[in-house]
Design a protein around this motif. Structure first.
Motif, PDB file in Angstrom:
ATOM      1  N   ASP A   1     -11.076  -4.922  -3.806  1.00 55.55           N
ATOM      2  CA  ASP A   1     -10.427  -3.796  -4.497  1.00 55.55           C
ATOM      3  C   ASP A   1      -9.865  -2.764  -3.520  1.00 55.55           C
ATOM      4  N   CYS A   2      -8.908  -3.188  -2.717  1.00 60.67           N
ATOM      5  CA  CYS A   2      -8.414  -2.379  -1.592  1.00 60.67           C
ATOM      6  C   CYS A   2      -7.221  -1.487  -1.919  1.00 60.67           C
ATOM      7  N   ARG A   3      -6.595  -1.653  -3.084  1.00 62.09           N
ATOM      8  CA  ARG A   3      -5.316  -0.972  -3.354  1.00 62.09           C
ATOM      9  C   ARG A   3      -4.380  -1.177  -2.160  1.00 62.09           C
ATOM     10  N   ILE A   4      -4.071  -2.436  -1.923  1.00 58.38           N
ATOM     11  CA  ILE A   4      -3.269  -2.827  -0.766  1.00 58.38           C
ATOM     12  C   ILE A   4      -1.919  -2.097  -0.746  1.00 58.38           C
ATOM     13  N   ASP A   5      -1.397  -1.788  -1.935  1.00 53.67           N
ATOM     14  CA  ASP A   5      -0.107  -1.102  -2.005  1.00 53.67           C
ATOM     15  C   ASP A   5      -0.147   0.299  -1.420  1.00 53.67           C
ATOM     16  N   GLN A   6      -1.353   0.844  -1.196  1.00 54.59           N
ATOM     17  CA  GLN A   6      -1.490   2.198  -0.671  1.00 54.59           C
ATOM     18  C   GLN A   6      -1.962   2.229   0.785  1.00 54.59           C
ATOM     19  N   LEU A   7      -1.987   1.085   1.457  1.00 55.44           N
ATOM     20  CA  LEU A   7      -2.533   1.026   2.817  1.00 55.44           C
ATOM     21  C   LEU A   7      -1.494   1.244   3.908  1.00 55.44           C
ATOM     22  N   GLY A   8      -0.223   1.296   3.555  1.00 58.45           N
ATOM     23  CA  GLY A   8       0.811   1.568   4.556  1.00 58.45           C
ATOM     24  C   GLY A   8       0.805   0.563   5.691  1.00 58.45           C
ATOM     25  N   LEU A   9       0.812   1.058   6.932  1.00 58.09           N
ATOM     26  CA  LEU A   9       0.912   0.212   8.119  1.00 58.09           C
ATOM     27  C   LEU A   9      -0.432  -0.359   8.582  1.00 58.09           C
ATOM     28  N   ILE A  10      -1.500  -0.055   7.893  1.00 57.23           N
ATOM     29  CA  ILE A  10      -2.821  -0.462   8.375  1.00 57.23           C
ATOM     30  C   ILE A  10      -2.939  -1.971   8.546  1.00 57.23           C
ATOM     31  N   PRO A  11      -2.623  -2.792   7.533  1.00 58.76           N
ATOM     32  CA  PRO A  11      -2.740  -4.248   7.741  1.00 58.76           C
ATOM     33  C   PRO A  11      -1.853  -4.757   8.873  1.00 58.76           C
ATOM     34  N   ASP A  12      -0.611  -4.283   8.948  1.00 59.66           N
ATOM     35  CA  ASP A  12       0.302  -4.748   9.997  1.00 59.66           C
ATOM     36  C   ASP A  12      -0.187  -4.348  11.382  1.00 59.66           C
ATOM     37  N   THR A  13      -0.815  -3.189  11.500  1.00 59.71           N
ATOM     38  CA  THR A  13      -1.333  -2.764  12.795  1.00 59.71           C
ATOM     39  C   THR A  13      -2.448  -3.688  13.262  1.00 59.71           C
ATOM     40  N   PHE A  14      -3.346  -4.063  12.365  1.00 57.25           N
ATOM     41  CA  PHE A  14      -4.413  -4.985  12.751  1.00 57.25           C
ATOM     42  C   PHE A  14      -3.851  -6.380  13.053  1.00 57.25           C
ATOM     43  N   ARG A  15      -2.778  -6.745  12.388  1.00 57.14           N
ATOM     44  CA  ARG A  15      -2.134  -8.029  12.729  1.00 57.14           C
ATOM     45  C   ARG A  15      -1.556  -7.975  14.139  1.00 57.14           C
ATOM     46  N   LYS A  16      -1.007  -6.833  14.540  1.00 53.95           N
ATOM     47  CA  LYS A  16      -0.517  -6.691  15.915  1.00 53.95           C
ATOM     48  C   LYS A  16      -1.652  -6.859  16.924  1.00 53.95           C
ATOM     49  N   MET A  17      -2.858  -6.535  16.503  1.00 53.37           N
ATOM     50  CA  MET A  17      -4.026  -6.697  17.362  1.00 53.37           C
ATOM     51  C   MET A  17      -4.558  -8.123  17.343  1.00 53.37           C
ATOM     52  N   GLY A  18      -3.892  -8.987  16.572  1.00 52.86           N
ATOM     53  CA  GLY A  18      -4.271 -10.396  16.532  1.00 52.86           C
ATOM     54  C   GLY A  18      -5.206 -10.776  15.412  1.00 52.86           C
ATOM     55  N   VAL A  19      -5.488  -9.855  14.506  1.00 55.98           N
ATOM     56  CA  VAL A  19      -6.436 -10.136  13.425  1.00 55.98           C
ATOM     57  C   VAL A  19      -5.724 -10.891  12.305  1.00 55.98           C
ATOM     58  N   GLN A  20      -6.319 -12.010  11.907  1.00 55.83           N
ATOM     59  CA  GLN A  20      -5.812 -12.763  10.771  1.00 55.83           C
ATOM     60  C   GLN A  20      -6.401 -12.194   9.491  1.00 55.83           C
ATOM     61  N   MET A  21      -5.612 -12.199   8.449  1.00 60.15           N
ATOM     62  CA  MET A  21      -6.124 -11.767   7.141  1.00 60.15           C
ATOM     63  C   MET A  21      -5.246 -12.340   6.047  1.00 60.15           C
ATOM     64  N   GLU A  22      -5.814 -12.454   4.877  1.00 60.89           N
ATOM     65  CA  GLU A  22      -5.084 -12.928   3.708  1.00 60.89           C
ATOM     66  C   GLU A  22      -5.268 -11.925   2.578  1.00 60.89           C
ATOM     67  N   PHE A  23      -4.178 -11.674   1.843  1.00 64.00           N
ATOM     68  CA  PHE A  23      -4.274 -10.859   0.639  1.00 64.00           C
ATOM     69  C   PHE A  23      -4.540 -11.797  -0.532  1.00 64.00           C
ATOM     70  N   ARG A  24      -5.643 -11.594  -1.196  1.00 61.31           N
ATOM     71  CA  ARG A  24      -6.011 -12.388  -2.362  1.00 61.31           C
ATOM     72  C   ARG A  24      -6.097 -11.456  -3.557  1.00 61.31           C
ATOM     73  N   GLY A  25      -4.955 -11.341  -4.261  1.00 62.78           N
ATOM     74  CA  GLY A  25      -4.880 -10.312  -5.283  1.00 62.78           C
ATOM     75  C   GLY A  25      -4.930  -8.957  -4.600  1.00 62.78           C
ATOM     76  N   ASP A  26      -5.922  -8.136  -4.971  1.00 65.50           N
ATOM     77  CA  ASP A  26      -6.080  -6.834  -4.340  1.00 65.50           C
ATOM     78  C   ASP A  26      -7.227  -6.836  -3.334  1.00 65.50           C
ATOM     79  N   ASP A  27      -7.690  -8.038  -2.968  1.00 72.10           N
ATOM     80  CA  ASP A  27      -8.746  -8.184  -1.959  1.00 72.10           C
ATOM     81  C   ASP A  27      -8.137  -8.604  -0.622  1.00 72.10           C
ATOM     82  N   ILE A  28      -8.813  -8.235   0.456  1.00 70.46           N
ATOM     83  CA  ILE A  28      -8.404  -8.665   1.795  1.00 70.46           C
ATOM     84  C   ILE A  28      -9.480  -9.594   2.350  1.00 70.46           C
ATOM     85  N   PHE A  29      -9.092 -10.837   2.647  1.00 64.39           N
ATOM     86  CA  PHE A  29     -10.010 -11.810   3.229  1.00 64.39           C
ATOM     87  C   PHE A  29      -9.745 -11.897   4.730  1.00 64.39           C
ATOM     88  N   VAL A  30     -10.779 -11.660   5.525  1.00 61.73           N
ATOM     89  CA  VAL A  30     -10.680 -11.750   6.983  1.00 61.73           C
ATOM     90  C   VAL A  30     -11.537 -12.937   7.425  1.00 61.73           C
TER      91      VAL A  30
END
Length: 434
Positions: A260-289
């Motif tokens: 229940d992350c409200r991914i639509d309100q996270l702005g650049l946060i997911p993309d910043t962690f991806r720049k750090m090499g972190v893999q993640m998947e959006f599953r609905g409104d959940d983030i799977f790492v």
């Protein structure tokens, strides 16, 4: 002073739900003062800063009703404005940074207020100029008593006006906005902060009868009204906690689902962690790492070293730079972390260096981190939490380290993270509170 004793090196697994947003809660709780009608709030985080603010509101005469886990009803019908003259008020308010945001609602409703110089994190200068200049432009007059550290404000004749804020301060914008909603005429605030938490405050005030347009932009228009009514409001999930959990999963090679992350309100946060090499998947409104053996920091297109820096929204929140910094210590590659807003926030890196991290503190605002690609694990040590976000970063470092770590002054972590030891232990962490 409590401590955490952490046995590091354990992979975590499972699901975790972020708490309600701390920074939103402090604004929304202060906003209950602006009406005499009941206001019901949900997803109120059970953390020290929020609980202290609720205690302060109760001492001011606000009726506080606990409805159940994370839910409260507040009614500020019988606010005792004379309580602001007491030594007890000065002591309570000065221990809490968020107390400054009671000013806007009190000025709007009662035409006067006073506050002691607020406390909070020791992360560098945090000026209140934006708040007071905004109040002055609305017609307020204030006096600062250097001897007592008290600010006295008279706002019996607030009038709408145009103002250009010198900085897009989140708390400054919130405070001025709450004062302006009941000022006579129209107020325009340019260079306003536009964080999701500010958008939430605007939405709540509009449901109460305010007339605010431009929500989500840096140009707000407010038509003053005579009074506001009650409402019901639910906090967003805390984006800082979500980012902390993403960084923790990568650092500890753990498989974690953040609910229940409200991914639509996270702005650049997911993309910043991806720049750090972190893999993640959006599953609905959940983030799977997923569990990652290694993660590699990207470079810029020309091959130069990546820089991660904070910026006003929709840029990256400064509250996550401590997490970015600590997880970079075990990445492959190098990153420059540039903390622009607060000049003392990177000083906790000496603890990471003691743990074996390769970090060059360039100056109070910049640190270069050379990732060890897990070839040399951090080692457990004894350390002290200097502020909320650094404390959480050190906790993540300890979870990934070899051996036992002790973190003292965990009350700092408790100020911003709800029952964090219990929630992480449910994922398999080994944290003891002493």
């Amino acid at each position: 002073m409590a401590s955490f004793v952490i046995e590091g090196g354990t992979k975590l697994n499972g699901e975790i739900t972020p708490q309600g947003a701390k920074n939103e809660a402090l604004q929304i709780l202060c906003a209950v003062l602006i009406t005499s009608e009941p206001v019901t709030l949900h997803k109120v985080p059970d953390i020290r800063d929020v609980n202290k603010l609720i205690e302060l509101l109760g001492a001011m005469g606000v009726e506080v009703q606990f409805l159940g886990v994370e839910s409260y009803r507040f009614c500020a019908k019988n606010v005792n404005i004379d309580y602001l003259e007491t030594e007890e008020f000065r002591t309570k308010a000065s221990s809490l940074r968020g107390s400054v945001m009671i000013l806007g609602p009190l000025l709007a409703r009662f035409g006067k207020a006073k506050i002691s110089k607020p406390g909070g994190d020791k992360i560098g200068r945090r000026r209140l100029d934006t708040h007071f200049i905004g109040f002055q432009k609305l017609g307020a007059r204030f006096l600062y008593e250097a001897e007592t550290g008290m600010y006295h404000i008279d706002a019996s004749q607030l009038k709408g006006t145009y103002m250009l804020l010198e900085e897009a301060s989140v708390t400054g914008t919130a405070n001025i906005l709450m004062a302006a909603v009941m000022a006579k005429g129209k107020t325009t605030i340019y260079n306003a902060a536009c964080e999701p938490y500010l958008q939430q405050l605007c939405a709540m005030l509009n449901r109460m009868g305010a007339k605010i347009t431009g929500v989500g932009s840096n140009l707000l228009h407010i038509e003053g009204v005579d009074s506001l009514g009650g409402t019901e409001h639910t906090m967003l999930p805390d984006m800082i906690e979500i980012g902390s959990f993403i960084g923790m999963a990568a650092m500890t090679q753990s498989e974690i689902t953040i609910k229940d992350c409200r991914i639509d309100q996270l702005g650049l946060i997911p993309d910043t962690f991806r720049k750090m090499g972190v893999q993640m998947e959006f599953r609905g409104d959940d983030i799977f790492v997923p569990g990652q053996d290694h993660y590699e920091i990207e470079t810029f297109i020309d091959g130069s070293i990546m820089t991660i820096s904070d910026a006003i929204w929709p840029g990256l929140t400064p509250d996550l730079l401590s997490i970015i910094l600590v997880m970079a210590t075990q990445a492959k590659g190098t990153v420059l972390v540039h903390q622009k807003m607060f000049e003392s926030r990177l000083f906790f890196v000496d603890k990471l260096i003691d743990m074996g991290a390769q970090i060059i503190l360039c100056d109070p605002h910049r640190a270069t981190i050379i990732g060890l690609n897990r070839q040399q694990k951090l080692k457990g040590i004894r350390m002290t939490s200097p502020d909320i976000r650094a404390g959480q970063a050190l906790l993540i470092a300890a979870l990934s380290a070899e051996g036992t770590s002790v973190i003292d002054n965990v009350e700092q972590i408790d100020r911003g993270y709800q029952h964090i030891d219990q929630r992480l232990n449910a994922l398999g962490a080994k944290i003891q509170r002493q």
